[in-house]
Design a protein around this motif. Structure first.
Motif, mmCIF file in Angstrom:
data_model
loop_
_atom_site.group_PDB
_atom_site.id
_atom_site.type_symbol
_atom_site.label_atom_id
_atom_site.label_comp_id
_atom_site.label_asym_id
_atom_site.label_seq_id
_atom_site.Cartn_x
_atom_site.Cartn_y
_atom_site.Cartn_z
ATOM 1 N N LYS A 1 0.837 -1.206 0.000
ATOM 2 C CA LYS A 1 0.000 0.000 0.000
ATOM 3 C C LYS A 1 0.875 1.260 0.000
ATOM 4 O O LYS A 1 0.670 2.170 -0.804
ATOM 5 C CB LYS A 1 -0.892 -0.011 1.243
ATOM 6 C CG LYS A 1 -1.789 1.210 1.377
ATOM 7 C CD LYS A 1 -2.628 1.137 2.645
ATOM 8 C CE LYS A 1 -2.827 2.544 3.202
ATOM 9 N NZ LYS A 1 -2.964 2.538 4.655
ATOM 10 N N TRP A 2 1.855 1.323 0.883
ATOM 11 C CA TRP A 2 2.657 2.546 0.991
ATOM 12 C C TRP A 2 3.625 2.694 -0.179
ATOM 13 O O TRP A 2 3.956 3.810 -0.571
ATOM 14 C CB TRP A 2 3.428 2.575 2.320
ATOM 15 C CG TRP A 2 2.544 2.857 3.502
ATOM 16 C CD1 TRP A 2 1.708 1.981 4.128
ATOM 17 C CD2 TRP A 2 2.366 4.111 4.176
ATOM 18 N NE1 TRP A 2 1.041 2.592 5.156
ATOM 19 C CE2 TRP A 2 1.430 3.913 5.225
ATOM 20 C CE3 TRP A 2 2.933 5.391 4.019
ATOM 21 C CZ2 TRP A 2 1.028 4.943 6.084
ATOM 22 C CZ3 TRP A 2 2.545 6.402 4.898
ATOM 23 C CH2 TRP A 2 1.596 6.180 5.903
ATOM 24 N N TYR A 3 4.073 1.571 -0.740
ATOM 25 C CA TYR A 3 5.055 1.676 -1.831
ATOM 26 C C TYR A 3 4.417 1.568 -3.213
ATOM 27 O O TYR A 3 5.068 1.817 -4.218
ATOM 28 C CB TYR A 3 6.167 0.631 -1.655
ATOM 29 C CG TYR A 3 7.131 1.035 -0.559
ATOM 30 C CD1 TYR A 3 8.239 1.831 -0.845
ATOM 31 C CD2 TYR A 3 6.898 0.696 0.768
ATOM 32 C CE1 TYR A 3 9.106 2.233 0.158
ATOM 33 C CE2 TYR A 3 7.749 1.104 1.783
ATOM 34 C CZ TYR A 3 8.854 1.880 1.475
ATOM 35 O OH TYR A 3 9.699 2.299 2.462
ATOM 36 N N LYS B 1 11.401 23.009 2.762
ATOM 37 C CA LYS B 1 9.994 22.629 2.587
ATOM 38 C C LYS B 1 9.757 21.296 3.288
ATOM 39 O O LYS B 1 10.670 20.490 3.453
ATOM 40 C CB LYS B 1 9.673 22.477 1.100
ATOM 41 C CG LYS B 1 10.434 21.355 0.421
ATOM 42 C CD LYS B 1 9.991 21.117 -1.020
ATOM 43 C CE LYS B 1 10.876 20.055 -1.696
ATOM 44 N NZ LYS B 1 10.571 19.909 -3.119
ATOM 45 N N ALA B 2 8.516 21.066 3.672
ATOM 46 C CA ALA B 2 8.087 19.731 4.054
ATOM 47 C C ALA B 2 7.665 19.001 2.778
ATOM 48 O O ALA B 2 7.361 19.624 1.764
ATOM 49 C CB ALA B 2 6.913 19.810 5.021
ATOM 50 N N TYR B 3 7.705 17.704 2.818
ATOM 51 C CA TYR B 3 7.218 16.933 1.660
ATOM 52 C C TYR B 3 6.694 15.596 2.169
ATOM 53 O O TYR B 3 6.990 15.190 3.292
ATOM 54 C CB TYR B 3 8.331 16.734 0.621
ATOM 55 C CG TYR B 3 9.491 15.886 1.076
ATOM 56 C CD1 TYR B 3 10.507 16.430 1.863
ATOM 57 C CD2 TYR B 3 9.592 14.539 0.728
ATOM 58 C CE1 TYR B 3 11.570 15.653 2.286
ATOM 59 C CE2 TYR B 3 10.659 13.757 1.150
ATOM 60 C CZ TYR B 3 11.646 14.323 1.928
ATOM 61 O OH TYR B 3 12.704 13.560 2.350
ATOM 62 N N GLY B 4 5.930 14.929 1.338
ATOM 63 C CA GLY B 4 5.383 13.632 1.740
ATOM 64 C C GLY B 4 4.610 13.710 3.051
ATOM 65 O O GLY B 4 4.598 12.745 3.826
ATOM 66 N N VAL B 5 3.971 14.830 3.290
ATOM 67 C CA VAL B 5 3.282 15.030 4.575
ATOM 68 C C VAL B 5 2.140 14.009 4.705
ATOM 69 O O VAL B 5 1.277 13.933 3.838
ATOM 70 C CB VAL B 5 2.754 16.484 4.673
ATOM 71 C CG1 VAL B 5 2.061 16.707 6.018
ATOM 72 C CG2 VAL B 5 3.884 17.468 4.471
ATOM 73 N N THR B 6 2.165 13.254 5.738
ATOM 74 C CA THR B 6 1.222 12.159 6.073
ATOM 75 C C THR B 6 1.375 10.924 5.176
ATOM 76 O O THR B 6 0.727 9.907 5.437
ATOM 77 C CB THR B 6 -0.279 12.592 6.023
ATOM 78 O OG1 THR B 6 -0.694 12.708 4.661
ATOM 79 C CG2 THR B 6 -0.518 13.869 6.778
ATOM 80 N N THR B 7 2.213 10.998 4.157
ATOM 81 C CA THR B 7 2.293 9.883 3.209
ATOM 82 C C THR B 7 3.703 9.318 3.020
ATOM 83 O O THR B 7 3.900 8.439 2.169
ATOM 84 C CB THR B 7 1.798 10.338 1.818
ATOM 85 O OG1 THR B 7 2.661 11.384 1.352
ATOM 86 C CG2 THR B 7 0.368 10.848 1.881
ATOM 87 N N HIS B 8 4.688 9.788 3.769
ATOM 88 C CA HIS B 8 6.047 9.319 3.483
ATOM 89 C C HIS B 8 6.199 7.844 3.845
ATOM 90 O O HIS B 8 5.746 7.383 4.879
ATOM 91 C CB HIS B 8 7.079 10.154 4.247
ATOM 92 C CG HIS B 8 8.482 9.927 3.747
ATOM 93 N ND1 HIS B 8 9.239 8.851 4.157
ATOM 94 C CD2 HIS B 8 9.233 10.607 2.869
ATOM 95 C CE1 HIS B 8 10.426 8.903 3.545
ATOM 96 N NE2 HIS B 8 10.454 9.959 2.758
ATOM 97 N N ARG B 9 6.896 7.122 2.999
ATOM 98 C CA ARG B 9 6.981 5.674 3.105
ATOM 99 C C ARG B 9 7.726 5.149 4.328
ATOM 100 O O ARG B 9 7.631 3.977 4.647
ATOM 101 C CB ARG B 9 7.685 5.130 1.856
ATOM 102 C CG ARG B 9 6.863 5.323 0.613
ATOM 103 C CD ARG B 9 7.734 5.274 -0.629
ATOM 104 N NE ARG B 9 6.907 5.173 -1.822
ATOM 105 C CZ ARG B 9 7.363 4.831 -3.020
ATOM 106 N NH1 ARG B 9 8.649 4.536 -3.166
ATOM 107 N NH2 ARG B 9 6.560 4.750 -4.056
ATOM 108 N N HIS B 10 8.474 6.020 4.957
ATOM 109 C CA HIS B 10 9.160 5.540 6.152
ATOM 110 C C HIS B 10 8.221 5.474 7.358
ATOM 111 O O HIS B 10 8.568 4.910 8.389
ATOM 112 C CB HIS B 10 10.387 6.418 6.465
ATOM 113 C CG HIS B 10 11.538 6.149 5.541
ATOM 114 N ND1 HIS B 10 12.751 6.774 5.644
ATOM 115 C CD2 HIS B 10 11.673 5.305 4.489
ATOM 116 C CE1 HIS B 10 13.568 6.345 4.698
ATOM 117 N NE2 HIS B 10 12.937 5.460 3.978
ATOM 118 N N THR B 11 7.051 6.053 7.219
ATOM 119 C CA THR B 11 6.098 6.074 8.340
ATOM 120 C C THR B 11 5.754 4.669 8.857
ATOM 121 O O THR B 11 5.907 4.397 10.055
ATOM 122 C CB THR B 11 4.819 6.833 7.931
ATOM 123 O OG1 THR B 11 5.176 8.090 7.358
ATOM 124 C CG2 THR B 11 3.893 7.047 9.116
#
Lengths: 346, 346, 346, 346
Positions: D112-114, D202-212
């Motif tokens: 799902k995340w990748y 900048k922030a990026y991948g907010v709420t969606t970054h794969r390391h989460t």
């Protein structure tokens, strides 16, 4: 023509005031105060002003200055403005203080966080907190404006609509802020040397940074409750810019559209606040050199939190630009006069 | 109101044109050409322009464009302008070409250094080399202006007075130039990645850089002799700015005052060239964001050489700013209109 | 185990000595001298050394130190080593001086360029100029080594083979050098603040930089003639690295292969000098953190000049690495012991 | 001598593996895999390796490679290792995968995340999550190690002791992380150009970054409960380094000493984790080039939160260094062999 004097004109914020006022059509800077460089040509301190500014630096005699100008900007260390101002001066000129002296209404809080005795507490109540987007009406009538701090401006504008509308649980608010190095001032200190800052990042003032109570007070006023929050600043290897990343629990489930509508309610008519389009994260570079605050948010349904982000140029909207915006309001000028600065990229 | 079209508006030079023209009181940009981003909102490419520019990117149909505007800026790779321009177009609009297509009078030299066949050699003679400080009169009358290169502008302005007055031995002239990375354009290329450029410096194009013949031709015209020189560019970890350090043998012993008088003769009345005070070395930061060229020199009695130094913002005086300066001249506006940009520091 | 003491261990060069010696298998640092931080834990000054170095900073009492160690490194401002050294000390320990005190054989030249009276002229003749690749045999026998300057090391190594072989006209030699900011030291000075250096480039010390006579003396020895040249340093927004771009007239037409053969003659067996492959320009990033000097050249047939380029890490081959290389030679160790540092990229 | 092969040796993490293994006394790299540069000399891709590595780049034929080496490092995009690995290979060599393919135990979460189908789910259970400080025993026995992500390593190590000991309310955990640009890889992409990154944050991948999910899984294992948290990465204008600032509610009032004791319990014997002294904030520069993770914390009594901070070099402890640490464990070598890298400052 408004005659302006700047005390502290050779710091970075003071220099930015000069940059902006130099091309402001209704203002003439007549006093370039700088204790460190008295009698030196201003353009020798800031060569960018060569053949533009032909003045020499003056002392910080506010009494004498008050007789010569219509407005005084104090871009000085904490405590100086409070130690110089008096009723005689305030009866003659308007003062816009870029230091923290008149930002915090509670004297004890000021004295605790700044470690200073306040020398003019009698003016604190009168002083208007100069965040134009929030206190516009009061600013117009003010004699003494407390220009907000750089971190503060960014942090407050980013969360204000949601605080005001009661959409977030204020007890969960966390502000993680990142600043370019000009925020540290032009003092020759080891930690600000190029080789110490470049290729490096660190947090500092963790739990103790002085902008904390200022943010708490203002967001508390907005939310109608006492606010305690965590504010953590970081030093970034760049000259200008502040990015605030703010986290809070949403009080209830909301959609993107609902939150967007709240931001729009407060900012659609604000020339200097840009609520970005969906999923576009603010970047400091997009506002560099301008008076803009770029803001956006993202809802995380997994955690029930909202992540709010705001970006400003710390020397413009975070200092000199906002000061000029305040001046424009105080003198009945167009609010954006002299501030139609297009961000410079790259 | 002058209607302007930009072909190549999403490169760094094109973006800078937009930044400048957006606040130019006599110009309206009506065509944001960008082959790469057709139909995309311009502000989605350059978020700094959010809520400032509300246009979408167009193709590079110069014929159609010529019917809609008064002036076309081509901020495109070499060869494109020459392949699009024709007499019909030139009879309708003025063209300011920021590429190299019309800078070099000798077609063979152009074709050799650029490795391209020139598609419109018939316009080369007519084209005016748009270094305003030197060719002002011709620029005013031009239909087609070849806007000088960034390195070239800096290199020529720095040595021009001494070349023109015959004070230096042109056969000894060496130009060592250093440029910020925006000069390499916005193409996604490995050598321009952040991690490749940051914390690094290198020379490139040694003995083969394309700005060499342009500098030689112009300084040759000034000196009244054929000039061959060494020009060595270096890539610097910064966004903007070019510094040229130039070395030449003095033809005879001269004093500081004599050389200063020569520089003053050519530049005292030039708004955008600042000859600095004695012993002040130009720094790129002091001109950032502005149209200034800062110049100074130092005589070395030990070696009989003079070291000349010049600094510009490569995207302003080295590209977009100079293009607007040319436009102002071509349309009879005040030469500095829209260009009173105060350098931003820090 | 060689016992080493460092006077000036908390400057950038001193810190680099510590970084290198900490993992040198034959050396133990027993004295971390630092006048500014006496009694402070070394790792509190340089947190990178936390849990690696457990010592506290000491004073600069060279007499006492001489009783405790086998070798003293002086990484101090000019004049200090000359004021402390004496025959008693030299009879007990070897000294490697990273300052300029013993680099220049002609006292008058030293005193003129440095504006200092030399306090120990009696040791100048004995002192060996510690550019290992050139003076290896003498270094091995030395009690007192003058460690070359950073600009000097880079400038000399780059031109040395051609000077030595008489291939270039030494009267035409021009050295345009670019340095990272660590070269300016760790003093808290305004011009070295992050915001002053970042996004900026400037020349400084034009015609007057103190490394000039050192380069002239050494290249003069190589060429067998008195050399006067122009050396112009520039400050670059990066931490480490020096790039020297050097220009000279070739005495006669030569091919790439002929010049390459000359470089190879001197450097093929040198572990720390890498003559790059044809057309590869040295980049400072490719040598960062290592003791390498990367060198290459380009012949310009149009002008009859050769452009030589050299890159080093100013703190390693330009200071601490070279000092350790000298130490290795002086103590009969493998010359590269502790210096097999692989450059770090990016 | 352990024979090692690297698939993906020309990315930044691959290059760092080469830098470290080149001086590892028990390892010989015999296969420099690089799909992009097949048959090109490795040192032509990374000039820092000139005269150090004399190999040419090979393809990524893992079957052939498995016959030639003892250990394979895959420093490749997600999905590649999973698509190449099979039982036959694993029966011959040990594999250390620097991609995310085997980090997450729950296949559905990975997919799902990748956004990828996992090609070898049968090896997920066997694979050991290679965070040595936590899974040391398992790593020693592993055939297949999933080397943790850069953000993940930093985020987990910073909070692990408090999660494990149940001192923080895991539902309140927020991780605000900042990374240098090498974390974005060496691909030629517009957002990673120098001019886009420099002077910007900048922030990026907010709420969606794969390391989460990777952080959530590991800290969940430590805490013994399912964890959902906010992880927000930011891009910083520097080459190397990650700083994680982490916020959580303390379950009960605790003193500095109590928390310090918990950190010490887990890390006192860990060579590569340094818990700093009171009030010293981690800085990425203090660990640059080394395998250290520097950690500290601050309790905020006002809000009842603890702020934890961790700093690593993303390419060393966050990638290649940790991979070598895993290799050392898997082959029974001293865990720190080849990793006694002293941080480089400045």
């Amino acid at each position: 023509m408004i005659r302006a004097g700047i005390i502290g004109s050779t710091g970075y914020a003071g220099g930015e005031l000069v940059r902006i006022l130099t091309v402001h059509k209704d203002v003439e800077v007549v006093w370039y105060g700088s204790r460190s460089y008295i009698d030196k040509k201003y353009a020798d301190v800031y060569q960018n002003m060569f053949q533009i500014v032909d003045a020499v630096c003056m002392d910080d005699n506010m009494d004498e200055l008050a007789d010569q100008v219509d407005v005084i900007f104090t871009a000085t260390p904490q405590g100086l403005c409070a130690s110089l101002v008096n009723e005689g001066i305030l009866s003659k000129v308007k003062i816009i203080d870029l230091s923290a002296d008149f930002r915090i209404k509670d004297v004890a809080t000021y004295e605790k966080w700044y470690g200073l005795e306040h020398k003019s507490p009698q003016f604190i109540e009168e002083a208007v907190y100069g965040l134009c987007e929030i206190n516009r009406a009061d600013v117009k009538r003010a004699r003494l404006v407390a220009n907000p701090g750089c971190y503060t401006t960014c942090s407050i504008l980013t969360a204000y609509p949601l605080a005001k509308e009661g959409m977030i649980d204020m007890s969960t608010l966390i502000i993680d802020a990142k600043s370019g190095t000009s925020g540290a001032g032009r003092g020759a200190k080891l930690p600000n040397l190029y080789c110490e800052v470049n290729e490096n990042i660190k947090a500092y003032g963790v739990t103790t940074h002085r902008h904390t109570p200022e943010i708490e007070e203002q967001l508390g006023l907005a939310a109608g409750e006492k606010v305690l929050l965590n504010f953590t600043p970081h030093l970034i290897p760049m000259n200008r810019g502040i990015l605030a990343t703010e986290y809070a629990k949403l009080k209830k489930e909301v959609t993107y559209e609902e939150v967007k509508a709240v931001y729009d309610k407060y900012y659609t008519d604000e020339k200097f606040v840009r609520v970005l389009e969906k999923d576009v994260c603010p970047e400091t570079k997009w506002v560099e050199g301008s008076n803009f605050a770029d803001i956006n948010f993202k809802i995380d349904e997994r955690t029930g939190r909202i992540i709010m982000m705001g970006a400003i140029d710390n020397l413009v909207k975070g200092a000199a630009g906002q000061a000029v915006q305040n001046m424009n309001l105080m003198f009945g000028l167009k609010e954006s006069e002299g501030l139609e600065l297009v961000p410079m990229f790259p």
